[in-house]
Motif scaffolding. Structure first.
Motif, PDB file in Angstrom:
ATOM      1  N   ASP A 136       0.787  -1.175   0.127  1.00  0.00           N
ATOM      2  CA  ASP A 136      -0.127  -0.021   0.022  1.00  0.00           C
ATOM      3  C   ASP A 136       0.896   1.118   0.198  1.00  0.00           C
ATOM      4  N   ASN A 150      -1.836  -6.155   0.535  1.00  0.00           N
ATOM      5  CA  ASN A 150      -2.245  -5.040   1.137  1.00  0.00           C
ATOM      6  C   ASN A 150      -2.318  -3.583  -0.119  1.00  0.00           C
ATOM      7  N   LEU A 191      -5.386  -1.786  -0.163  1.00  0.00           N
ATOM      8  CA  LEU A 191      -5.981  -0.819   0.519  1.00  0.00           C
ATOM      9  C   LEU A 191      -6.025   0.674   0.143  1.00  0.00           C
ATOM     10  N   ALA A 192      -5.340   0.817  -1.140  1.00  0.00           N
ATOM     11  CA  ALA A 192      -5.519   1.952  -1.896  1.00  0.00           C
ATOM     12  C   ALA A 192      -6.625   1.932  -2.804  1.00  0.00           C
TER      13      ALA A 192
END
Lengths: 108, 138, 128
Positions: free
Chosen positions: A11, A42, A45-46
């Motif tokens: 991320d 991850n 997550l953006a």
């Protein structure tokens, strides 16, 4: 013209170099290469509708496919109707298909 | 079914330390399900993935016995991938970098995983249809 | 015809003291020894590997001294003298305050705009 799949597994909140990955995607696309950015782990997550997704939305607007891996989204409780504009979902098999089709797959 | 290809994966992460090791095995599983042959070059910490002496444990925090916890072990996931490959008539050629094995003291791997080195990786990348490196990160 | 390969090295100084090498630079040299045509592109923190003044010597743990510290600049130079092209990301070096005069001879600077063309010159990119 070579096709690229850039895997974004981290991320941008904790990995400062993810901007460089997004820039590389844009640079390759600007030279006419078909490019996909694939968010996994991850990296997803953006993908919510947040300011951090703006670089990804910009890439999508420019014609680059931006995909978020379904299991990674589910694992983190990110509903698909909460994704930023231009981000679609795909399963991990997309990466295998890209490899089999001869894409240059670069894991970040 | 897509045309059968041979895909090479280079792995570096040990188990239980990063999401990358699980995603790597998921990719290998997906490749086999799609009917592709797979080469794996396990480099650095990834030589731990197939280590024969991984042991499961119970989970007292959750009140689960050894059997109830059913703790995953990468060596078992790899064995299952080997079985899937065999059942489908596919190759899963898993090579551990021998020097990486030696320095980590993990010389005993599950059956079907072989010791090799950079010449194997060099041959894999030349002879396979495509290669994906899953690198470690700081 | 054998593939022309570009090894892109990103992590710098990860496990290099324990290994007494950078694992990817080492693997690249071993692959070249096996006849593979492979060049190196240093980016991210790995641009440090071109800095001549690197010195990892002198570590000891109790009475146990490290006798073969990594010599990453020498390893980069050995790749060059062995016929490999070793390139580095000029922008990453600038961001880290690395001046061209600090680098070993023979490294090739690549500006960001030139990266796509660089990649197209190879059959396979190994992105480490």
């Amino acid at each position: 013209m070579e096709t690229y799949l850039l895997i974004a597994s981290r991320d941008p909140f904790t990995a400062r170099d993810m901007d460089g990955v997004y820039d590389l995607a844009a640079s390759l696309a600007a030279r006419g290469h078909p490019v996909t950015v694939f968010l996994v782990q991850n990296g997803v997550l953006a993908a919510r509708r947040i300011p951090a997704a703006e670089p990804l939305t910009r890439l999508a607007r420019s014609g680059i496919a931006v995909l978020a891996e379904e299991f990674s989204l589910r694992e983190r409780g990110i509903a698909t109707d909460r994704l930023a504009t231009g981000i679609r979902t795909a399963d991990l098999g997309y990466v295998v298909d890209a490899l089999a089709d001869g894409a240059r797959v670069l894991w970040n | 079914m897509a045309q059968r290809k041979t895909l090479t994966f280079a792995l570096m992460d040990p188990p239980f330390e990063s999401a990358r090791s699980t995603t790597a095995l998921r990719l290998i599983d997906a490749a086999l399900r799609r009917g592709h042959h797979v080469n794996v070059f396990a480099y650095e910490g990834a030589v731990h993935l197939a280590f024969a002496h991984q042991q499961p444990h119970a989970n007292a925090v959750h009140g689960r016995s050894l059997e109830e916890e059913d703790h995953p072990l990468p060596r078992q996931w790899i064995a299952a991938l080997q079985a899937a490959a065999e059942a489908a008539g596919l190759r899963l050629d898993w090579v551990n970098c021998g020097l990486c094995v030696d320095e980590r003291g993990v010389g005993e791997s599950i059956a079907g995983v072989r010791r090799g080195g950079p010449p194997d990786f060099a041959r894999f990348v030349q002879e396979s249809d495509n290669t994906l490196v899953i690198p470690v990160r700081d | 015809m054998s593939k022309r390969i570009l090894s892109v090295v990103t992590c710098g100084h990860r496990a290099t003291l324990e290994e007494q090498d950078d694992p990817i630079m080492w693997l690249t040299r071993a692959m070249r020894g096996a006849g593979t045509v492979v060049d190196v592109f240093l980016q991210g923190n790995a641009v440090s590997y071109g800095v001549r003044a690197q010195d990892a010597g002198g570590l000891s743990f109790g009475e146990r001294r490290q006798t073969q510290p990594p010599r990453l600049a020498a390893d980069s130079a050995a790749l060059i003298s062995g016929g490999a092209t070793v390139l580095y990301a000029a922008d990453d070096a600038r961001q880290r305050g690395i001046e061209p005069a600090e680098l070993i001879e023979g490294l090739v600077a690549v500006e960001p705009s030139a990266v796509p063309r660089l990649f197209s010159a190879y059959d396979l990119i190994l992105w480490w």
